[in-house]
Write a protein that holds these residues in place. Structure first.
Motif, PDB file in Angstrom:
ATOM      1  N   LEU A  73       0.724  -1.065   0.031  1.00 37.72           N
ATOM      2  CA  LEU A  73      -0.013   0.014   0.049  1.00 37.72           C
ATOM      3  C   LEU A  73       0.837   1.149  -0.025  1.00 37.72           C
ATOM      4  O   LEU A  73       0.461   2.225  -0.712  1.00 37.72           O
ATOM      5  CB  LEU A  73      -1.069   0.066   1.301  1.00 37.72           C
ATOM      6  CG  LEU A  73      -2.124   1.051   1.306  1.00 37.72           C
ATOM      7  CD1 LEU A  73      -3.031   0.869   0.093  1.00 37.72           C
ATOM      8  CD2 LEU A  73      -2.735   0.839   2.510  1.00 37.72           C
ATOM      9  N   GLU A  74       2.033   1.274   0.740  1.00 40.79           N
ATOM     10  CA  GLU A  74       2.976   2.407   0.777  1.00 40.79           C
ATOM     11  C   GLU A  74       3.608   2.748  -0.507  1.00 40.79           C
ATOM     12  O   GLU A  74       4.041   3.897  -0.679  1.00 40.79           O
ATOM     13  CB  GLU A  74       3.836   2.058   2.008  1.00 40.79           C
ATOM     14  CG  GLU A  74       4.984   0.993   1.721  1.00 40.79           C
ATOM     15  CD  GLU A  74       4.346  -0.369   1.964  1.00 40.79           C
ATOM     16  OE1 GLU A  74       5.228  -1.370   1.756  1.00 40.79           O
ATOM     17  OE2 GLU A  74       3.287  -0.539   2.414  1.00 40.79           O
ATOM     18  N   ASP A  75       3.553   1.781  -1.549  1.00 43.34           N
ATOM     19  CA  ASP A  75       4.241   1.938  -2.777  1.00 43.34           C
ATOM     20  C   ASP A  75       3.285   2.583  -3.888  1.00 43.34           C
ATOM     21  O   ASP A  75       3.806   3.232  -4.829  1.00 43.34           O
ATOM     22  CB  ASP A  75       4.671   0.517  -3.159  1.00 43.34           C
ATOM     23  CG  ASP A  75       5.861  -0.056  -2.523  1.00 43.34           C
ATOM     24  OD1 ASP A  75       6.726   0.464  -1.913  1.00 43.34           O
ATOM     25  OD2 ASP A  75       5.551  -1.162  -2.032  1.00 43.34           O
ATOM     26  N   LEU A  76       2.019   2.640  -3.607  1.00 42.46           N
ATOM     27  CA  LEU A  76       1.146   3.277  -4.352  1.00 42.46           C
ATOM     28  C   LEU A  76       1.312   4.763  -4.527  1.00 42.46           C
ATOM     29  O   LEU A  76       1.657   5.386  -3.570  1.00 42.46           O
ATOM     30  CB  LEU A  76      -0.291   2.838  -4.158  1.00 42.46           C
ATOM     31  CG  LEU A  76      -0.700   1.277  -4.053  1.00 42.46           C
ATOM     32  CD1 LEU A  76      -2.113   1.269  -3.669  1.00 42.46           C
ATOM     33  CD2 LEU A  76      -0.356   0.559  -5.166  1.00 42.46           C
ATOM     34  N   PRO A  77       1.093   5.160  -5.810  1.00 39.69           N
ATOM     35  CA  PRO A  77       0.929   6.775  -5.967  1.00 39.69           C
ATOM     36  C   PRO A  77       0.021   7.488  -4.956  1.00 39.69           C
ATOM     37  O   PRO A  77      -1.107   6.671  -4.790  1.00 39.69           O
ATOM     38  CB  PRO A  77       0.651   7.124  -7.182  1.00 39.69           C
ATOM     39  CG  PRO A  77       0.908   5.775  -8.176  1.00 39.69           C
ATOM     40  CD  PRO A  77       0.584   4.636  -7.170  1.00 39.69           C
ATOM     41  N   PRO A  78       0.172   8.396  -4.232  1.00 40.97           N
ATOM     42  CA  PRO A  78      -0.716   9.113  -3.304  1.00 40.97           C
ATOM     43  C   PRO A  78      -2.179   8.994  -3.763  1.00 40.97           C
ATOM     44  O   PRO A  78      -3.151   8.817  -2.864  1.00 40.97           O
ATOM     45  CB  PRO A  78      -0.242  10.377  -2.922  1.00 40.97           C
ATOM     46  CG  PRO A  78       1.193  10.368  -3.215  1.00 40.97           C
ATOM     47  CD  PRO A  78       1.443   9.368  -4.481  1.00 40.97           C
ATOM     48  N   ASN A  79      -2.390   9.439  -4.812  1.00 38.75           N
ATOM     49  CA  ASN A  79      -3.969   9.604  -5.520  1.00 38.75           C
ATOM     50  C   ASN A  79      -4.614   8.400  -5.399  1.00 38.75           C
ATOM     51  O   ASN A  79      -5.701   8.299  -5.158  1.00 38.75           O
ATOM     52  CB  ASN A  79      -3.782  10.410  -6.531  1.00 38.75           C
ATOM     53  CG  ASN A  79      -3.063   9.486  -7.892  1.00 38.75           C
ATOM     54  OD1 ASN A  79      -1.784   9.503  -7.949  1.00 38.75           O
ATOM     55  ND2 ASN A  79      -3.706   8.931  -8.801  1.00 38.75           N
ATOM     56  N   THR A  80      -3.937   7.275  -5.421  1.00 36.87           N
ATOM     57  CA  THR A  80      -4.496   5.980  -5.483  1.00 36.87           C
ATOM     58  C   THR A  80      -4.440   5.126  -4.255  1.00 36.87           C
ATOM     59  O   THR A  80      -5.219   3.999  -4.127  1.00 36.87           O
ATOM     60  CB  THR A  80      -3.833   5.064  -6.196  1.00 36.87           C
ATOM     61  OG1 THR A  80      -2.449   4.406  -6.087  1.00 36.87           O
ATOM     62  CG2 THR A  80      -3.890   5.345  -7.775  1.00 36.87           C
ATOM     63  N   ARG A  81      -3.926   5.823  -3.045  1.00 36.01           N
ATOM     64  CA  ARG A  81      -3.724   5.156  -1.831  1.00 36.01           C
ATOM     65  C   ARG A  81      -4.995   5.626  -0.908  1.00 36.01           C
ATOM     66  O   ARG A  81      -5.121   6.510  -0.428  1.00 36.01           O
ATOM     67  CB  ARG A  81      -2.446   5.581  -1.258  1.00 36.01           C
ATOM     68  CG  ARG A  81      -2.150   4.632  -0.220  1.00 36.01           C
ATOM     69  CD  ARG A  81      -0.768   5.223   0.653  1.00 36.01           C
ATOM     70  NE  ARG A  81       0.459   5.614  -0.371  1.00 36.01           N
ATOM     71  CZ  ARG A  81       1.164   6.485  -0.281  1.00 36.01           C
ATOM     72  NH1 ARG A  81       1.033   7.031   0.678  1.00 36.01           N
ATOM     73  NH2 ARG A  81       2.191   6.782  -1.246  1.00 36.01           N
ATOM     74  N   PHE A  82      -5.926   4.704  -0.775  1.00 31.75           N
ATOM     75  CA  PHE A  82      -7.010   4.739  -0.005  1.00 31.75           C
ATOM     76  C   PHE A  82      -7.492   3.768   1.101  1.00 31.75           C
ATOM     77  O   PHE A  82      -8.320   2.992   1.016  1.00 31.75           O
ATOM     78  CB  PHE A  82      -8.417   4.852  -0.748  1.00 31.75           C
ATOM     79  CG  PHE A  82      -8.466   6.213  -1.904  1.00 31.75           C
ATOM     80  CD1 PHE A  82      -8.691   5.894  -2.982  1.00 31.75           C
ATOM     81  CD2 PHE A  82      -8.092   7.209  -1.274  1.00 31.75           C
ATOM     82  CE1 PHE A  82      -8.616   7.109  -3.957  1.00 31.75           C
ATOM     83  CE2 PHE A  82      -8.114   8.702  -2.248  1.00 31.75           C
ATOM     84  CZ  PHE A  82      -8.404   8.248  -3.644  1.00 31.75           C
TER      85      PHE A  82
END
Length: 454
Positions: free
Chosen positions: A390-399
């Motif tokens: 989860l921490e590797d995802l781009p900020p906009n896709t991290r929910f």
């Protein structure tokens, strides 16, 4: 040798017979149609050049000895006219020097009188084949330049099942097709799948983005131009309508066409004939048209942005592609495909953690499959471990645990996402468009729609 008649190939072979001897012309008019030729005759070089000003031919049988403009002078004019027809010289006075001169001027072959009809048909057939192969080679070069991969339709959702069934139903027909859908939904991929499932599958499949050219260049790309038609036109150029003969032409972003180009396109679709820019010769069109757009063309017609008659000409069969948020169950399959597709040679594809996968499934993907593909490629490259967390995802896709912005409408979600991406790129719209997997024009349209301040 078994004679292969022109009728055994696709289409009709158009032959121009130029001879001042009436018996020769009558013989050709009587015998060649039986072998599949459409015959036009001219009794002089002047008459032949007049025919060439308004018609296109595949082969020309040209007598050397004629009153007025002789065969050699007529051959020079024919080559200067820009016709793509192959020329076979016919002479009653065998002359090696004349034959060599004719070959230097671009003649395909020569025959002497008297001749055997079977021999003549064989030479004309080989000349017509050469013209056909030159056209196919031009199409192949365009297809290689476009580097379109073989279509892979991935998904098991009801929306995808319906789309695949639709493709199977409509592919066998010759009807024009209008593909509508948001940017990034795979309109060109669907068009290629329709082509590959159609009777034209062995013909060319060519794409032109109608939003990428100003009118003069777009007209030249579609319809071709003659030598000297405008500054820089140093040679004859076949347009995509001619190059794609026997195949399919995809008019991508057709909704961006100007009214003037819409009118010219409609005329070609109505008559199945075109004239190259700067030319008067009529060229027959044998191509299936697929148009694609991310606009609501029916709305464009109502507001005067698109011609109603052209809309109905293109929209014989309509296909609307589902957005990625309408087929969320396909997202894990697509992610696995893109991970395999972009993995480094010799290395294993990365895996996606359960939390990261759920977050990617929950994300609305305004850029659709294109945005998903770009995101997975970045994760494959930038994630240090073997698994994407989860921490590797781009900020906009991290929910994690759902959207951090609370329950909002889909439009508001897209607006907030656009703001995040623009903030991430420091307001650089070209970079933001690449991250979203959409083109700059679409991004500008969304910025205007949501009244986002630079």
């Amino acid at each position: 040798m078994k004679m292969v008649h022109a009728s055994e190939r696709s289409g009709v072979t158009r032959a121009l017979i130029v001879d001042d001897e009436r018996p020769i012309r009558l013989l050709m008019e009587m015998e060649l149609p039986r072998a599949g030729y459409q015959v036009t005759c001219a009794g002089s070089g002047e008459e032949a050049l007049e025919q060439l000003r308004t018609q296109e031919f595949d082969v020309i049988l040209l007598d050397l000895k004629m009153p007025g403009i002789g065969g050699m002078e007529a051959l020079r004019h024919i080559r200067d006219s820009g016709t793509s027809a192959e020329v076979v010289i016919l002479t009653g006075h065998p002359d090696v020097d004349s034959a060599i001169q004719a070959m230097k001027l671009g003649a395909y072959d020569y025959l002497t009188k008297p001749f055997k009809l079977a021999e003549l048909e064989e030479v004309l057939w080989r000349a017509a084949e050469r013209k056909r192969l030159r056209t196919e080679n031009t199409a192949l070069r365009r297809m290689v330049a476009q580097r379109e991969p073989a279509p892979i339709m991935i998904g098991q959702s009801p929306a995808m099942a319906f789309l695949l069934a639709t493709i199977r139903r409509i592919a066998p027909s010759e009807a024009s097709i209008l593909i509508q859908g948001e940017s990034g939904t795979g309109k060109s991929l669907v068009a290629k799948a329709i082509h590959m499932a159609s009777p034209r599958a062995n013909g060319p499949f060519l794409i032109i983005n109608c939003s990428g050219f100003q009118d003069p260049l777009l007209e030249s790309e579609l319809f071709g131009h003659e030598k000297g038609a405008f500054t820089g036109a140093t040679s004859v150029k076949m347009g995509l309508f001619e190059v794609a003969a026997g195949g399919t032409l995809l008019l991508d972003e057709v909704g961006e066409m100007s009214p003037a180009m819409q009118a010219k396109l409609l005329q070609v679709l109505d008559t199945k004939e075109l004239r190259r820019v700067g030319g008067t010769r009529v060229h027959r069109v044998d191509v299936r048209i697929i148009a694609a757009t991310n606009k609501d063309l029916a709305h464009e017609v109502r507001t005067g942005g698109f011609r109603e008659d052209l809309y109905y000409r293109l929209n014989v069969v309509s296909v609307t592609l589902p957005s990625l948020r309408e087929r969320k169950e396909d997202i894990p399959l697509l992610i696995e495909h893109f991970l395999q597709q972009c993995r480094v040679t010799g290395q294993q594809a990365k895996t996606i953690s359960r939390e990261a996968m759920q977050s990617l499934v929950d994300y609305p993907w305004p850029g659709n499959v294109r945005e998903l593909a770009n995101t997975i490629e970045r994760l494959q490259i930038l994630t240090s471990g073997d698994a994407v967390g989860l921490e590797d995802l781009p900020p906009n896709t991290r929910f994690p645990g759902g959207s951090s912005v609370g329950p909002v409408s889909l439009a508001e979600m897209e607006r907030l996402h656009l703001i995040r991406i623009l903030d991430h790129t420091g307001g650089k719209k070209m970079q933001a468009a690449r991250l979203l997997g959409i083109d700059l024009k679409t991004l500008n349209s969304k910025i205007k729609r949501y009244n986002i301040s630079p």
